[in-house]
Motif scaffolding. Structure first.
Motif, short mmCIF file in Angstrom:
data_model
loop_
_atom_site.label_atom_id
_atom_site.label_comp_id
_atom_site.label_asym_id
_atom_site.label_seq_id
_atom_site.Cartn_x
_atom_site.Cartn_y
_atom_site.Cartn_z
N MET A 472 59.89 9.74 -2.18
CA MET A 472 58.81 9.79 -2.68
C MET A 472 57.63 9.75 -1.54
N ARG A 473 58.01 8.52 -0.50
CA ARG A 473 56.91 8.80 0.58
C ARG A 473 56.91 9.75 1.32
N GLY A 474 57.88 10.58 1.51
CA GLY A 474 57.87 11.76 2.29
C GLY A 474 56.84 12.81 1.57
N TYR A 475 57.13 12.86 0.11
CA TYR A 475 56.55 13.55 -0.63
C TYR A 475 55.00 13.35 -0.42
N ASP A 476 54.63 12.28 -0.57
CA ASP A 476 53.21 11.78 -0.52
C ASP A 476 52.48 12.28 1.08
N ARG A 477 53.33 12.05 1.95
CA ARG A 477 53.10 12.53 3.55
C ARG A 477 52.67 13.98 3.59
N ILE A 478 53.61 14.69 2.94
CA ILE A 478 53.44 16.10 2.89
C ILE A 478 52.25 16.72 2.27
N LEU A 479 52.09 15.98 1.08
CA LEU A 479 50.83 16.44 0.63
C LEU A 479 49.47 16.14 1.17
N ARG A 480 49.44 15.07 1.92
CA ARG A 480 48.42 14.48 2.55
C ARG A 480 48.04 15.48 3.88
N VAL A 481 49.12 15.93 4.50
CA VAL A 481 49.18 16.74 5.76
C VAL A 481 48.65 18.15 5.10
N ALA A 482 49.15 18.59 3.78
CA ALA A 482 48.71 19.81 3.19
C ALA A 482 47.43 19.94 3.00
N TRP A 483 46.75 18.83 2.62
CA TRP A 483 45.37 18.82 2.20
C TRP A 483 44.51 18.96 3.48
N THR A 484 44.98 18.38 4.75
CA THR A 484 44.34 18.47 6.00
C THR A 484 44.41 20.21 6.42
N LEU A 485 45.58 20.61 6.03
CA LEU A 485 45.74 21.97 6.55
C LEU A 485 44.63 22.86 5.68
N ALA A 486 44.41 22.52 4.33
CA ALA A 486 43.55 23.13 3.68
C ALA A 486 41.93 22.98 4.18
N ASP A 487 41.83 21.77 4.60
CA ASP A 487 40.42 21.52 5.00
C ASP A 487 40.22 22.40 6.11
N LEU A 488 41.26 22.52 7.23
CA LEU A 488 41.15 23.31 8.22
C LEU A 488 41.12 24.81 8.10
N ASP A 489 41.75 25.23 7.07
CA ASP A 489 41.64 26.60 6.56
C ASP A 489 40.46 26.94 5.76
N ALA A 490 39.62 25.84 5.69
CA ALA A 490 38.54 25.99 4.60
C ALA A 490 38.91 26.65 3.39
N VAL A 491 39.96 26.24 2.66
CA VAL A 491 40.01 26.73 1.53
C VAL A 491 40.15 25.37 0.45
N PRO A 492 39.71 25.69 -0.86
CA PRO A 492 39.44 24.34 -1.70
C PRO A 492 40.33 23.35 -1.71
N ARG A 493 41.73 23.75 -2.19
CA ARG A 493 42.88 23.04 -2.09
C ARG A 493 43.85 23.67 -1.53
N PRO A 494 45.14 22.85 -1.13
CA PRO A 494 46.18 23.51 -0.55
C PRO A 494 47.06 24.28 -1.59
N GLY A 495 47.30 25.57 -0.88
CA GLY A 495 48.22 26.49 -1.95
C GLY A 495 49.58 26.43 -1.36
N THR A 496 50.66 27.31 -2.01
CA THR A 496 51.88 27.14 -1.37
C THR A 496 52.02 27.52 -0.09
N ASP A 497 51.26 27.99 0.76
CA ASP A 497 50.93 28.55 1.88
C ASP A 497 50.96 27.29 2.96
N GLN A 498 49.82 26.25 2.36
CA GLN A 498 49.83 25.02 3.10
C GLN A 498 50.72 24.06 2.80
N ILE A 499 51.26 24.04 1.63
CA ILE A 499 52.42 23.14 1.59
C ILE A 499 53.86 23.59 2.33
N GLY A 500 54.08 24.66 2.29
CA GLY A 500 55.16 25.15 3.33
C GLY A 500 55.01 24.83 4.66
N ARG A 501 53.50 24.99 4.99
CA ARG A 501 53.62 24.67 6.50
C ARG A 501 53.70 23.00 6.77
#
Ligand SMILES: Nc1ncnc2c1ncn2[C@@H]1O[C@H](COP(=O)(O)OP(=O)(O)OP(=O)(O)O)[C@@H](O)[C@H]1O
Ligand SMILES: [Mg+2]
Ligand SMILES: [Zn+2]
Length: 511
Positions: A472-501
């Protein structure tokens, strides 16, 4: 005039408290009594003040002198009060103007010959007194640069007790001293390392940019020579400039640590890289008299880099748990607690095994599976739990190194701009929350708050969780990083691409 007073500052950690110094000259046998100092500091202070006054040509009166430092209960360490004590006595004796002495704050330790020694912590002491409404400060000349970093105050630098007495109207001629002791300043900030020097290793560079943008702690695993240290040293360059309050705090910690302080307020984030032989005190702070900040506090608002992390002693690593949880370092002493800021970005680097060769193509590792597990196992638990990004750094081949391609590589300036823009986006998105950076956001809020992601986006994560591939902790950490990747990509929320990366940035580790 028989009673006179002045002011000084007691420091406990970064917290400065005003101290009133009152001197009384009465009838009786010539003695010097100081009330309100701990016994251990008392006789030393008495000797220094007496000798310094005599050697400065303005000896203390031969009467019964009582000095009171209040509030009495306030812990007072160090020798910061020497100058204040001397000036209060000389004012009570009429040698200097009592009115002039009363209006100012005195800081500084006296040498027996009457010189003023530069002291640690002048900057936080003056900042605290300025907040309490004091405006004029007499300080050791060696501290004059850092003292003047506090806005809106008047600094009177003096080289000796005699100098201070003359400032307060004593009828003495100045004795020029050619040596000003220990001015610790640096003129320009150290140069930052260029990100585009890194060849290849695109994953690791992206991980570094994401870490900078979201304020995520990062762990890099890789064989010797893969460029882990090289990458870590480039993280501060990707962080935005310090704001005014952080800049004052960074310089204040340096002042307390007895480190050199910039001539103008530091604007760039600090980088601290303690050696793995560092003690708990060196990392977190300590000391018997004045409690000094350690590397973790000096890294506040910047980067704390633990190179060869598994080589650190376990009890030393454990001291980082508290600041990682709360952003504050507290050091407990018999009757006092010293507080330092401890909000740093943690970067850890490690080889995959004691010999370093595990997983490399060209050389075989000689370590047993057990040795390998034990080696990285030293880092596991609470510390790794706080680290959102774990990235594998591969050794780039000689062919890659020859292949230039420098045109495509991200420069420090470009990366810093991307980081700044991503931070603006996350700050806007998190404006209704207590957080500013994705790295700070609580997992429950990500999973069930207003910005919860739709089920089809998180499908791959949900499956991995169900199958026990991530916690569960790992899950949360991946979500946090996915949000950062979305903010770097200037998209409103992470999609499967950001989650995958984001998943990839974690899965690359065999822990
Ligand atoms: N990707 C790269 N691009 C350019 N230079 C590199 C790269 N990787 C390594 N180097 C060069 O190799 C040197 C050694 O790298 P570095 O010290 O960062 O490795 P390390 O992973 O920290 O190794 P160790 O585990 O031994 O500490 C660097 O100073 C740099 O000159
Ligand atoms: Mg290294
Ligand atoms: Zn090995």
């Amino acid at each position: 005039m028989m009673v006179a007073r002045t002011h000084s500052v007691a420091l406990l950690g970064m917290t400065g408290s005003m101290v009133e110094v009152e001197a009384d000259i009465g009838n009786g046998l010539p003695t010097l009594m100081i009330i309100g100092l701990p016994d251990t500091a008392l006789s030393d202070a008495r000797d220094r003040v007496r000798a310094a006054a005599t050697n400065s040509g303005c000896p203390l009166p031969t009467s019964k002198i009582t000095v009171n430092l209040s509030p009495a209960a306030l812990p007072k360490h160090g020798s910061t009060f020497d100058l204040g004590i001397a000036m209060a006595i000389l004012a009570a004796a009429g040698t200097v103007s009592a009115g002039s002495v009363e209006r100012v704050v005195h800081l500084g330790e006296l040498s027996l010959d009457g010189r003023l020694r530069p002291m640690n912590g002048v900057l936080p002491a003056i900042a605290a007194a300025a907040r309490a409404g004091y405006r004029t400060f007499v300080v050791p000349a060696g501290n004059r640069h850092e003292a003047s970093l506090v806005p809106g105050v008047t600094i009177v630098p003096v080289i000796s007790l005699r100098d201070a007495a003359i400032h307060h109207g004593a009828a003495l001629d100045p004795i020029p001293l050619d040596v000003i002791e220990g001015a610790r300043v640096y003129d320009t900030e150290p140069p930052e390392h260029e990100l585009s020097d890194v060849i290849g290793n695109a994953d690791a560079v992206l991980a570094l940019v994401a870490a900078a943008a979201g304020g995520h702690h990062i762990f890099m695993l890789g064989p010797p020579g893969a460029g882990k240290t090289m990458l870590a040293m480039r993280l501060p360059g990707l962080l935005p400039d310090l704001d005014a309050a952080s800049a004052l705090e960074v310089s204040s910690i340096r002042s307390l640590a007895g480190a050199s302080v910039p001539r103008t307020l530091a604007t760039r984030p600090p980088f601290e890289s303690p050696h793995h032989s560092a003690s708990a005190g060196a990392l977190i702070g300590g000391g018997s008299k004045q409690i000094r900040p350690g590397a973790a506090a000096r890294a506040s608002h910047g980067v704390l880099f633990l190179d060869e992390a598994p080589e650190f002693a376990t009890n030393v690593l454990d001291t980082l748990r508290q600041p990682l949880e709360s952003g504050v370092i507290s050091i407990h002493r018999a009757n006092a607690v010293a507080l330092f800021p401890g909000r740093f970005q943690l970067v850890m680097a490690a080889n995959p095994c004691p010999c370093g060769q595990y997983g490399t193509a060209e050389l075989n590792c000689l370590c047993t599976p057990n040795t390998r597990r034990r080696y990285l196992g030293r880092l596991s638990g609470p510390l790794l739990d706080r680290i959102d990004i774990q990235v594998q750094v591969r050794r780039v081949s000689a062919a890659e190194l020859r292949l230039d391609g420098s045109g495509e590589r991200l420069t420090t300036v470009e990366a810093r701009n991307r980081v700044r823009e991503a931070r603006e986006r996350m700050a806007a998105r998190l404006s209704e929350t207590p957080w500013k950076l994705n790295g700070e956001v609580l997992g429950t809020w990500l999973r069930s708050g207003p910005q919860k992601l739709p089920r089809d986006t998180t499908l791959v994560l949900d499956r991995a969780l169900e199958r026990g591939l991530i916690t569960m902790r790992g899950y949360d950490r991946i979500l946090r990083v996915a949000w950062t990747l979305a903010d770097l990509d200037a998209v409103p929320r992470p999609g499967t691409d950001q989650i995958g990366r984001a998943l990839y940035l974690r899965k690359s580790l065999t822990l």
